[in-house]
Design a protein around this motif. Sequence first.
Motif, mmCIF file in Angstrom:
data_model
loop_
_atom_site.group_PDB
_atom_site.id
_atom_site.type_symbol
_atom_site.label_atom_id
_atom_site.label_comp_id
_atom_site.label_asym_id
_atom_site.label_seq_id
_atom_site.Cartn_x
_atom_site.Cartn_y
_atom_site.Cartn_z
ATOM 1 N N VAL A 110 0.864 -1.018 -0.034
ATOM 2 C CA VAL A 110 -0.028 0.028 -0.117
ATOM 3 C C VAL A 110 0.774 1.111 0.061
ATOM 4 C CG1 VAL A 110 -1.756 1.300 1.184
ATOM 5 C CG2 VAL A 110 -1.721 -1.300 1.180
ATOM 6 N N GLN A 111 0.850 1.931 -1.072
ATOM 7 C CA GLN A 111 1.959 3.067 -1.476
ATOM 8 C C GLN A 111 3.235 2.616 -1.105
ATOM 9 O OE1 GLN A 111 0.353 6.167 1.056
ATOM 10 N NE2 GLN A 111 -1.346 6.812 -0.236
ATOM 11 N N ASP A 112 3.859 1.747 -1.735
ATOM 12 C CA ASP A 112 5.101 1.076 -1.682
ATOM 13 C C ASP A 112 5.311 0.631 -0.097
ATOM 14 O OD1 ASP A 112 5.409 1.013 -4.159
ATOM 15 O OD2 ASP A 112 6.379 3.172 -4.258
ATOM 16 N N VAL A 113 4.471 0.375 0.863
ATOM 17 C CA VAL A 113 4.394 0.000 2.075
ATOM 18 C C VAL A 113 3.862 -1.254 2.457
ATOM 19 C CG1 VAL A 113 4.450 0.477 4.646
ATOM 20 C CG2 VAL A 113 5.030 2.439 2.841
ATOM 21 N N SER A 114 4.489 -2.315 2.900
ATOM 22 C CA SER A 114 3.762 -3.593 3.356
ATOM 23 C C SER A 114 2.506 -3.317 3.974
ATOM 24 C CB SER A 114 4.630 -4.339 3.994
ATOM 25 O OG SER A 114 4.005 -5.703 4.233
ATOM 26 N N VAL A 115 1.535 -4.065 3.579
ATOM 27 C CA VAL A 115 0.265 -3.777 4.561
ATOM 28 C C VAL A 115 0.181 -4.318 5.680
ATOM 29 C CG1 VAL A 115 -0.860 -6.080 3.667
ATOM 30 C CG2 VAL A 115 -2.287 -4.207 4.105
ATOM 31 N N SER A 116 1.220 -5.019 5.979
ATOM 32 C CA SER A 116 1.355 -5.414 7.534
ATOM 33 C C SER A 116 1.728 -4.232 8.441
ATOM 34 C CB SER A 116 2.336 -6.609 7.733
ATOM 35 O OG SER A 116 3.823 -6.297 7.181
ATOM 36 N N SER A 117 2.312 -3.225 7.875
ATOM 37 C CA SER A 117 2.342 -2.214 8.647
ATOM 38 C C SER A 117 1.331 -1.027 8.939
ATOM 39 C CB SER A 117 3.657 -1.174 8.097
ATOM 40 O OG SER A 117 3.063 -0.658 6.759
ATOM 41 N N TYR A 118 0.143 -1.618 8.203
ATOM 42 C CA TYR A 118 -0.805 -0.673 8.517
ATOM 43 C C TYR A 118 -1.912 -1.488 9.458
ATOM 44 C CZ TYR A 118 0.086 2.483 4.633
ATOM 45 O OH TYR A 118 0.545 3.287 3.687
ATOM 46 N N VAL A 119 -1.895 -2.843 9.357
ATOM 47 C CA VAL A 119 -3.211 -3.562 9.908
ATOM 48 C C VAL A 119 -2.244 -4.851 10.523
ATOM 49 C CG1 VAL A 119 -5.046 -2.507 8.985
ATOM 50 C CG2 VAL A 119 -3.922 -4.523 8.106
ATOM 51 N N TYR A 120 -2.939 -5.467 11.585
ATOM 52 C CA TYR A 120 -2.447 -6.952 11.842
ATOM 53 C C TYR A 120 -3.777 -7.597 12.148
ATOM 54 C CZ TYR A 120 -3.410 -6.180 17.017
ATOM 55 O OH TYR A 120 -3.938 -5.975 18.157
ATOM 56 N N ILE A 121 -3.699 -9.035 12.307
ATOM 57 C CA ILE A 121 -5.100 -9.667 12.372
ATOM 58 C C ILE A 121 -4.957 -10.665 13.419
ATOM 59 C CG2 ILE A 121 -4.345 -11.509 10.578
ATOM 60 C CD1 ILE A 121 -7.115 -11.677 9.766
ATOM 61 N N ASN A 122 -5.700 -10.909 14.050
ATOM 62 C CA ASN A 122 -5.666 -12.186 15.250
ATOM 63 C C ASN A 122 -5.928 -13.415 14.609
ATOM 64 O OD1 ASN A 122 -6.603 -13.918 17.316
ATOM 65 N ND2 ASN A 122 -7.125 -12.076 18.523
ATOM 66 N N SER A 123 -5.006 -14.024 14.634
ATOM 67 C CA SER A 123 -4.941 -15.430 13.815
ATOM 68 C C SER A 123 -6.087 -16.527 14.297
ATOM 69 C CB SER A 123 -3.660 -16.297 14.111
ATOM 70 O OG SER A 123 -3.503 -16.524 15.266
ATOM 71 N N ASP A 124 -6.606 -16.340 15.802
ATOM 72 C CA ASP A 124 -7.718 -17.214 15.974
ATOM 73 C C ASP A 124 -8.950 -16.912 15.697
ATOM 74 O OD1 ASP A 124 -5.719 -18.725 17.271
ATOM 75 O OD2 ASP A 124 -5.877 -17.365 19.243
ATOM 76 N N ASN A 125 -9.325 -15.488 15.921
ATOM 77 C CA ASN A 125 -10.707 -15.070 15.346
ATOM 78 C C ASN A 125 -11.076 -14.157 14.292
ATOM 79 O OD1 ASN A 125 -9.829 -12.676 16.480
ATOM 80 N ND2 ASN A 125 -10.767 -12.667 18.316
ATOM 81 N N GLY A 126 -9.725 -13.900 13.761
ATOM 82 C CA GLY A 126 -10.009 -13.202 12.590
ATOM 83 C C GLY A 126 -10.460 -11.661 12.464
ATOM 84 N N SER A 127 -10.072 -11.197 13.814
ATOM 85 C CA SER A 127 -10.156 -9.603 14.111
ATOM 86 C C SER A 127 -8.917 -8.938 13.549
ATOM 87 C CB SER A 127 -10.440 -9.429 15.488
ATOM 88 O OG SER A 127 -11.645 -10.049 15.950
ATOM 89 N N ILE A 128 -9.334 -7.737 12.600
ATOM 90 C CA ILE A 128 -8.343 -6.842 12.054
ATOM 91 C C ILE A 128 -8.220 -5.798 12.900
ATOM 92 C CG2 ILE A 128 -7.516 -5.762 10.054
ATOM 93 C CD1 ILE A 128 -9.386 -7.967 8.412
ATOM 94 N N TYR A 129 -7.155 -5.586 13.119
ATOM 95 C CA TYR A 129 -6.843 -4.052 13.969
ATOM 96 C C TYR A 129 -6.054 -3.126 13.213
ATOM 97 C CZ TYR A 129 -8.458 -7.142 17.931
ATOM 98 O OH TYR A 129 -9.125 -7.803 18.428
#
Length: 862
Positions: free
Chosen positions: A492-511
């Motif tokens: 996203v704008q040459d930046v990894s999307v993981s620097s914008y959001v992260y996800i709870n691997s168990d319940n699928g909640s995105i923060y």
Amino acid sequence: GFLSCASNLVPAPMMTKTKGYGQTRYSIPEELKQGSVVGNLAKDLGLGLTEIFDRKLRVASEAGKQYFSVDAGKGELVVNDRIDREALCAQSASCVLPLQVVVDKPLQLHRVEVEIQDINDNSPKFPSPEIMLQIAESTAAGARFPLEIAQDQDVGVNSVRSYTLSKDELFSLKIKDVSGGRKVPELVLSKNLDREKKSAHILLLTAIDGGNPVKSGVSQININVLDINDNFPVFEKNLYKISVSENSARGASILKVTANDTDEGLNGDVEYSFGTHTADNVRSVFDIDSLTGEIHLIGTLDFESTSNYEIDVCARDKGTPRMEGHCTVQIEVADVNDNVPLIFLTSQPNSVPEDSVSGTVVALISARDRDSGQNGKVTLQTPKGSPFTLKPSFSDNYALVTNGALDRERFSVYDVELTATDMGSPPLSARKMIKVTITDINDNPPVFTQPSYNVYLKENGVPGSILYSVSASDEDFGENAKISYSILDSKVQDVSVSSYVYINSDNGSIYSMHSFDYEKLKVFQIQVQAKDQGSPSLSSNATVHVFILDQNDNAPAVIYPSSAVLGSLSHQRMPRSAKAGHLVTKVTAVDADSGHNAWMSYRVAAATDASLFTVSQYTGEVRTKRSVSEQDDSSQRLLIEIKDDGEPVQSSTVTVSILMEDGPHEPILELRQKAAEPSTKTGRITLYLILSLASVSVLSLVTFLILAVKCMKSSRSSGSCCMRRSDCEDYKNPNRNLQIQLNTDGPIKYVEVLGGDMMSQSQSFRSCMSPMSEYSDFTLIKPSSTTDFKEVISVLDASLPDSTWTFESQQVRSNQKDMVSCCSLSPTPSHPQFRLPATSTTAAKAHVGRTNCTVLNGVVGP
């Protein structure tokens, strides 16, 4: 009555009359018909016929019953009723019936006797029709047995005269004379008796009277030969065989045995019983009637337990000494279909993987039936349509095997119903349920609730807040259904999307990882992967579209007059000869926000003379409200407030200083002089702005001239004024076209379009308007942000008709900052209408009512 009887009188066959001693006597046979004449009573009494009537002659019987009457016309005595001598006189030899004859005026009494003579109208009759004699078979020959005497109601020669006996070689008849002249018959035994040869003799004894014609009577002599116990009972058969159904009811008669003893009485009276050595299990099932020899069922027959019985039956007489005979009864139990088949599991059913091939053995099964023959033959079946079937092996043994594809997700457990049916009549069946568990394999990937998600997120949110929760399900079981969520790496704008959001691997909640700024980032995508823990693992992806919603966090920024960029004061000149409506200057501002937040309005917040100047609410044009007079101060100051339409409202102000001069107005020179005052750097910027404004204005003027010429050439044929693609080839990018239709059904219209390259420096738009419209003035405002989204196209006045607008947005070189707008028209009412949502990227506003276009640093303005 008074009857006179004489034993020496003999009945005459005809009626006779005698007279003596003052009385009259008549003789008549019995049984004369009614009306028969006995005698002429009137003549015999010396009476005339008239006297019979006049003197009232009448007859009275002393016997009480009126057997006779007088014929008044003839004077004759006639029979009035049936006369039975035997009834009147019984066995008397003489039978006389006295009559009294009475005559009135004068009263006289005469006695008349009528003798009733016997006729042979009765047969001899024995006291009983049968004579019973009991003679022992040991009686010696010559023995005599007196018999009954026959009686005859007639008398004299009409009574019994002799006896006769029917012919028999063992018996004869003798007549014995007794006192009174009576004859008594006697039976004489001529030979010895043998009861076993002939136990009974029947003789006929006949009594004959002396009448004419002769009459007789018969009595039957029944002679029973009395037995002595010289014979033993003998059964009709030595061996009895019978078949009995095993479902026979208790109390049913099975068989009747018969033993004959030629003796008589107690000697021949037989009693039946089972032999002394008969087993108890036979006695518990069967019983025999001691009198009739009938064998009954008292227990329950079971072919499967005992299929036949052999019974010894004994018959004993009651003589002295007692004698007995024996026979054998063989009872065969006939099988009936009274046992249901039995189903046995030779092995417990195995769990079957859902990917098992057809023919996989699940369990071993056997079927049995305790019945025999056809009743014991069993067939085993599974229900139709079942994914399991039975494969016969040997001797009623089967293998339960799969017979089709299995799917644990549809049926995790099968209750297989086995039906065993025998071949009896009627057939019996039994059912058994076998539970077969289907084990899971990882054949289903996780499935998201929807293939893509749209998430709307307000800018300036708190980092770490939840954006959205995705959810996926897996139809598998256990580890195969455990899901973990992850975000696939993307930019996203040459930046990894993981620097914008992260996800709870168990319940699928995105923060969110940080706060988002709509002016920098308007939309981005997240690829979420759901992966199960099967082996091998399966996964599926879903796209999460995150839309940043604009907040009103930017105040309008004034970009014209250019001097206002450097401070809050802008100097403008105008001739004192200006009339009402004279354009003094135009205040232009941009708002980095979008949508309603970027809608701007202008107003005069304060002025030296509020009656002299006015500012347009939407265009920012400062004009005179009236003509300038000599009394007006030469120096005027306006404080203009620019407000957006957001919530809360953001605003900024600019102060415009206006100097009224008598000479000609040179705004460009003035601007240069004013701009040179702050510094050299400021002067350069001002110069660049002026040069850009001039070049863009010239380019715009040339564009409109070309457009006008083309419209005039094509107006006759197409009625449109829209530049072909080749006319703006330098601005064309075929991959970035968007065609929309605006419906002007309200006072203000606006649309938004997202698009463009993330790193684009500027955008160009091609707009088509109706050539039939009298409005041609428009404003396109492009902010200085270098975002990657399409510019938002905005508002038409409510008076504009529906038109087809085509916007072509093209990426230009990074060092090019100007925008060229090409104008053409192609009204197509057949195109479908639609609106884009108010949430937008970069605001663009249009206003109708003027005809001039200006290009300023990539911004088209009035």
